[in-house]
Design a protein around this motif. Structure first.
Motif, PDB file in Angstrom:
ATOM      1  N   THR A   1      67.401  38.648   0.701  1.00  0.00           N
ATOM      2  CA  THR A   1      68.163  37.521   0.276  1.00  0.00           C
ATOM      3  C   THR A   1      68.632  38.174  -1.023  1.00  0.00           C
ATOM      4  O   THR A   1      69.889  37.593  -1.492  1.00  0.00           O
ATOM      5  CB  THR A   1      67.249  36.239   0.302  1.00  0.00           C
TER       6      THR A   1
ATOM      7  N   LYS B   1      60.553  23.023   3.816  1.00  0.00           N
ATOM      8  CA  LYS B   1      60.763  23.829   5.017  1.00  0.00           C
ATOM      9  C   LYS B   1      61.605  25.113   4.407  1.00  0.00           C
ATOM     10  O   LYS B   1      61.330  26.132   4.898  1.00  0.00           O
ATOM     11  CB  LYS B   1      61.663  23.167   5.850  1.00  0.00           C
ATOM     12  N   SER B   2      62.509  24.822   3.288  1.00  0.00           N
ATOM     13  CA  SER B   2      63.131  26.103   2.774  1.00  0.00           C
ATOM     14  C   SER B   2      62.517  26.339   1.348  1.00  0.00           C
ATOM     15  O   SER B   2      62.833  25.444   0.574  1.00  0.00           O
ATOM     16  CB  SER B   2      64.672  25.670   2.506  1.00  0.00           C
TER      17      SER B   2
ATOM     18  N   GLN C   1      61.892  27.768  -2.586  1.00  0.00           N
ATOM     19  CA  GLN C   1      62.749  28.250  -3.708  1.00  0.00           C
ATOM     20  C   GLN C   1      62.493  29.228  -4.074  1.00  0.00           C
ATOM     21  O   GLN C   1      61.303  29.898  -4.233  1.00  0.00           O
ATOM     22  CB  GLN C   1      62.793  27.138  -4.546  1.00  0.00           C
TER      23      GLN C   1
ATOM     24  N   PRO D   1      59.549  30.651   7.076  1.00  0.00           N
ATOM     25  CA  PRO D   1      60.684  29.959   7.061  1.00  0.00           C
ATOM     26  C   PRO D   1      62.021  30.930   7.279  1.00  0.00           C
ATOM     27  O   PRO D   1      62.154  32.100   7.065  1.00  0.00           O
ATOM     28  CB  PRO D   1      61.111  29.434   5.541  1.00  0.00           C
ATOM     29  N   GLU D   2      62.957  30.068   7.682  1.00  0.00           N
ATOM     30  CA  GLU D   2      64.291  31.123   8.437  1.00  0.00           C
ATOM     31  C   GLU D   2      65.036  31.357   7.105  1.00  0.00           C
ATOM     32  O   GLU D   2      65.799  32.420   6.937  1.00  0.00           O
ATOM     33  CB  GLU D   2      65.008  30.221   9.510  1.00  0.00           C
ATOM     34  N   THR D   3      65.385  30.378   6.142  1.00  0.00           N
ATOM     35  CA  THR D   3      66.058  30.595   4.967  1.00  0.00           C
ATOM     36  C   THR D   3      65.178  30.305   3.826  1.00  0.00           C
ATOM     37  O   THR D   3      64.104  29.659   3.869  1.00  0.00           O
ATOM     38  CB  THR D   3      67.221  29.603   5.148  1.00  0.00           C
ATOM     39  N   VAL D   4      65.600  30.811   2.720  1.00  0.00           N
ATOM     40  CA  VAL D   4      65.334  30.052   1.437  1.00  0.00           C
ATOM     41  C   VAL D   4      66.491  29.917   0.515  1.00  0.00           C
ATOM     42  O   VAL D   4      67.804  30.262   0.549  1.00  0.00           O
ATOM     43  CB  VAL D   4      64.400  31.502   0.701  1.00  0.00           C
ATOM     44  N   ASP D   5      66.178  28.880  -0.603  1.00  0.00           N
ATOM     45  CA  ASP D   5      67.301  28.436  -1.423  1.00  0.00           C
ATOM     46  C   ASP D   5      67.152  29.350  -2.748  1.00  0.00           C
ATOM     47  O   ASP D   5      66.041  29.484  -3.406  1.00  0.00           O
ATOM     48  CB  ASP D   5      66.902  26.973  -1.832  1.00  0.00           C
TER      49      ASP D   5
END
Length: 463
Positions: free
Chosen positions: A290, A310-311, A313, A410-414
């Motif tokens: 990422t 869920k996402s 940071q 998790p599939e994504t991160v912020d």
């Protein structure tokens, strides 16, 4: 008549000679007995000294052979059999000269061998693998929790765990050598206080006490009277050893281990009191994918709070969190260009020294991605910065319960770009002694450990 006188004279002379001979025989006999006793005593003393010397040499050789042999067999090192016959208590006993010398030799041998355990089970390291480097002191209860947490991680079978010790302890060695879930290696800090018990870099009796004034130090004529830190305090070997150990291990792993000489993957730095969440490998790969612009990645922040987001940071900045730091060889090659900033910065903390290094390195910017939803938690409530009892593990039980609410994989991160933070004007001190500066600079000299000590081991010990 003349012939009779001659016969008489001859008889008299024979009698006199016989009497004298008897008397001198007694004298000669006494002298001979005294001479024999004297020579026998000297010979016996020499034989006794030779026997003791041979026994000491035999013990050292047998202990070194045993060290190598047991490492090949993945067995315990029976160090109690290596004690010296003149009253030494073995390596774990008192710091007699013979024991310290023996310990130093064993540490050199183990660092020379660079043995990787479980290699036959899990196969060789490749660049897609991960190296986890753990700095270990003496808190075995925390280390056991760290190892237990690592054993539950997904993908741990591809990891090489390297334990860097600054204290040789049989119980810790037994614990590390019992690991069967991945490859392991042990290295030993060769400048530890356990080896240098009363000389630098340990705490010499001729060094200045930490909490005296410079005037008092000059009056005492102590060794480092002219080199207090920026707050007027003198070095504490217990504190300086941590920074020395951290710097030595990172130089050793990147530049002196033969088995990973061509490894270009990531190295994760943790300590004996860190608890690792089981998806840490997955999260590190996700962060690298990422945030490819970042050179350093941190898997945690100092907080016991467990987020249920869920996402997760990620904060990108020029500030390094010291929990679960990870970077690769190319970043290390940039860092070592600014060694002076680390070795001369008056701060006994390695993490603040690393901050100074990354922020003041001319021509280099070290962007860092820090995971706010930690995958590394600090367990230590005792030690150098804490006076609590190391046997209290209640907070660890609570942490494990809270981790049940953490959303794994998790599939994504912020991603958030943070404002850059400024370094304090000055360090926290404890690093004003020029001997520490020189030792720190010496450690970064790129030499091969095997070349350094090959004269001591010109022939490999028999297995």
């Amino acid at each position: 008549m003349y012939s009779c006188r001659i016969v008489y004279f001859t008889k008299v002379m024979k009698r006199i000679a016989t009497r004298c001979l008897r008397r001198w025989t007694l004298v000669y006999g006494v002298i001979l007995i005294i001479f024999i006793i004297t020579q026998y005593h000297k010979s016996w003393s020499k034989l006794l000294d030779l026997h003791i010397g041979m026994q000491k040499s035999k013990n050292i050789i047998e202990c070194t052979l045993e060290t190598q042999e047991l490492f090949y067999r993945n067995q315990k090192l029976k160090i109690t059999n290596c004690s010296i016959i003149d009253g030494g208590e073995g390596i774990t006993g008192g710091p007699s000269f013979d024991n310290v010398r023996l310990l130093k030799r064993i540490v050199e041998r183990l660092n020379y061998e660079q043995t990787i355990r479980n290699l036959d089970v899990y196969g060789p390291l490749n660049n897609n693998s991960l190296i986890v480097l753990i700095q270990v002191h003496t808190r075995i209860n925390y280390l056991a929790e760290t190892i237990s947490s690592l054993s539950q991680a997904r993908g741990i079978e591809d990891v090489l765990l390297i334990f860097s010790h600054d204290y040789y302890d049989m119980r810790i060695n037994d614990l590390v050598r019992s690991i069967n879930f991945c490859k392991t290696m042990q290295i030993y800090f060769p400048y530890s206080m356990q080896i240098y018990t009363d000389v630098f870099p340990g705490q010499s009796p001729h060094d200045c006490p930490p909490k005296i004034t410079r005037a008092e130090a000059i009056e005492m004529n102590c060794t480092n009277a002219m080199f207090p830190d920026l707050y007027g305090n003198y070095r504490n070997a217990t504190a300086t050893q941590v920074k020395h150990h951290w710097w030595w291990k990172i130089n050793t792993v990147f530049d002196r281990l033969t088995a990973i000489r061509y490894y270009t993957g990531s190295i994760l730095f943790i300590e004996e009191d860190h608890y690792i969440v089981k998806d840490f490998i997955y999260m590190l790969r996700l962060m690298q994918k990422t945030c490819p612009q970042s050179k350093i990645f941190s898997l945690g922040i100092h907080s016991d709070y467990v987020s249920s987001r869920k996402s997760p940071q990620i904060h990108v900045s020029n500030w390094i969190s010291n929990l679960g730091i990870s970077f690769n060889r190319s970043v290390w090659n940039e860092l070592i260009q600014c060694t002076n900033q680390f070795c001369y910065y008056d701060d006994y903390n390695w993490d603040w020294s690393l901050q100074k290094m990354t922020k003041t390195c001319p021509g280099h910017t070290f962007w860092t991605s820090t995971l706010q939803n930690s995958r590394v938690y600090h367990l230590g409530k005792c030690g150098m910065h804490h006076a609590n009892n190391c046997t209290d593990m209640s907070h660890i039980v609570k942490l494990k319960q809270n981790l049940n609410t953490l959303k794994l994989y998790p599939e994504t991160v912020d991603v958030t770009l943070e404002n850059t933070k400024q370094m304090p004007i000055s360090g926290f001190g404890g690093w004003g002694d020029t001997r520490d500066h020189k030792l720190c600079m010496h450690m970064m000299n790129h030499y091969d450990v095997k070349t350094q000590i090959q004269n001591r081991f010109t022939k490999p010990l028999k297995r």
